[in-house]
Design an enzyme around this catalytic site. Structure first.
Site, PDB file in Angstrom:
ATOM      1  N   SER A  59      26.488 116.829  -7.373  1.00 63.16           N
ATOM      2  CA  SER A  59      26.607 117.636  -6.143  1.00 63.16           C
ATOM      3  C   SER A  59      25.235 117.936  -5.537  1.00 63.16           C
ATOM      4  O   SER A  59      24.213 117.945  -6.230  1.00 63.16           O
ATOM      5  CB  SER A  59      27.328 118.952  -6.442  1.00 63.16           C
TER       6      SER A  59
HETATM    7  N1  SAM Z   1      29.501 119.132 -11.654  1.00 61.50           N
HETATM    8  C1  SAM Z   1      29.057 117.781 -11.451  1.00 61.50           C
HETATM    9  C2  SAM Z   1      27.598 117.594 -11.590  1.00 61.50           C
HETATM   10  O1  SAM Z   1      26.878 118.592 -11.792  1.00 61.50           O
HETATM   11  O2  SAM Z   1      27.140 116.448 -11.538  1.00 61.50           O
HETATM   12  C3  SAM Z   1      29.593 117.240 -10.133  1.00 61.50           C
HETATM   13  C4  SAM Z   1      30.625 116.281 -10.384  1.00 61.50           C
HETATM   14  S1  SAM Z   1      31.446 115.364  -9.175  1.00 61.50           S
HETATM   15  C5  SAM Z   1      31.156 116.129  -7.650  1.00 61.50           C
HETATM   16  C6  SAM Z   1      33.131 115.791  -9.622  1.00 61.50           C
HETATM   17  C7  SAM Z   1      33.586 115.288 -10.957  1.00 61.50           C
HETATM   18  O3  SAM Z   1      34.927 115.748 -11.166  1.00 61.50           O
HETATM   19  C8  SAM Z   1      33.629 113.764 -11.094  1.00 61.50           C
HETATM   20  O4  SAM Z   1      32.854 113.352 -12.165  1.00 61.50           O
HETATM   21  C9  SAM Z   1      35.123 113.481 -11.326  1.00 61.50           C
HETATM   22  O5  SAM Z   1      35.370 112.387 -12.176  1.00 61.50           O
HETATM   23  C10 SAM Z   1      35.598 114.786 -11.930  1.00 61.50           C
HETATM   24  N2  SAM Z   1      37.047 115.040 -11.866  1.00 61.50           N
HETATM   25  C11 SAM Z   1      37.931 114.749 -10.883  1.00 61.50           C
HETATM   26  N3  SAM Z   1      39.168 115.160 -11.217  1.00 61.50           N
HETATM   27  C12 SAM Z   1      39.064 115.727 -12.456  1.00 61.50           C
HETATM   28  C13 SAM Z   1      39.991 116.343 -13.346  1.00 61.50           C
HETATM   29  N4  SAM Z   1      41.293 116.472 -13.061  1.00 61.50           N
HETATM   30  N5  SAM Z   1      39.522 116.812 -14.520  1.00 61.50           N
HETATM   31  C14 SAM Z   1      38.223 116.701 -14.858  1.00 61.50           C
HETATM   32  N6  SAM Z   1      37.298 116.128 -14.058  1.00 61.50           N
HETATM   33  C15 SAM Z   1      37.695 115.656 -12.868  1.00 61.50           C
END
Ligand code: SAM
Length: 212
Positions: A59
């Site tokens: 992000s």
């Molecule tokens: N917090 C992260 C960082 O600091 O890099 C940002 C991650 S990215 C914007 C969102 C993440 O959510 C992705 O890696 C995606 O695979 C994950 N994601 C999407 N749906 C999900 C779910 N149901 N459970 C867990 N992770 C999920």
């Protein structure tokens, strides 16, 4: 390494309205370049979301700071994060003295971040599964942060939040969302504040969007 760049980033975040000193201190300390792919290392301290593979992103620092500030983090808070991704947000929470539980659904990303946390000696509980159903073993949580966008706040997460606790999550269409900050005021009572114009990758799962 990159200390001047981090300092400059903190100034940018302050100019955009981030005030929480503990959040700013953590941004200044945590080495974001360790959480981005080597090929884009030189972009690590831009205030931008960056690709981390598997169509996912780390992000934007402003968004990380805004969400963390919205949670009013206290040292010792037990925090559940949905969407571990690169691990940067989890590292910020650890730096602020939180006990961190974080769930990622994509096994490639989960394995890479698990290895990174091991190398960096970052102590968080990481799990590979669908975060929309939460992590009931360690509930209730003081704070919950969802870093992917869904159509609504999953009921499981509302249940797993402590009374008095806060949850932040992007909610809306796939093309644009508002950041919703919920405060749990009673067993089934919440106060909500909404901040428009954010854009996240989709939350895929039982109480999220369907995988295409
Ligand atoms: N917090 C992260 C960082 O600091 O890099 C940002 C991650 S990215 C914007 C969102 C993440 O959510 C992705 O890696 C995606 O695979 C994950 N994601 C999407 N749906 C999900 C779910 N149901 N459970 C867990 N992770 C999920």
């Amino acid at each position: 390494m990159y200390e001047a760049e981090r300092e400059e980033l903190v100034e940018i975040l302050q100019s955009k309205g981030i005030k929480d000193e503990n959040v700013l201190r953590a941004i200044k300390k945590v080495e974001r370049h360790k959480f981005v792919p080597e090929t884009i290392l030189f972009h690590a301290y831009l205030d931008k979301a960056l690709p981390i593979g598997d169509n996912q992103t780390i992000s934007q620092p402003y968004t990380v700071a805004f969400m963390t500030e919205a949670l009013a983090i206290q040292k010792g808070d037990k925090v559940l994060e949905i969407g571990t991704g690169s691990g940067y947000q989890a590292a910020i929470l650890l730096e602020m003295g939180c006990e961190v539980y974080s769930i990622e659904r994509i096994s490639n990303i989960y394995n890479r971040t698990l290895k990174l946390f091991d190398q960096m000696r970052l102590r968080a509980a990481l799990r590979c599964s669908d975060g929309t159903i939460g992590w009931s073993d360690y509930a209730p949580y003081d704070k919950i942060i969802v870093t992917a966008a869904g159509p609504s706040v999953p009921n499981a997460l509302k249940r797993q939040l402590k009374v008095g606790g806060k949850l932040v999550m992007p909610v809306g269409e796939k093309s644009s969302q508002s950041l919703v900050v919920l405060t749990k005021t009673g067993e089934d009572e919440f106060e909500a504040v909404s901040h428009p114009n954010f854009l996240f990758v989709p939350l895929i799962g039982h109480e999220g969007w369907e995988k295409k």
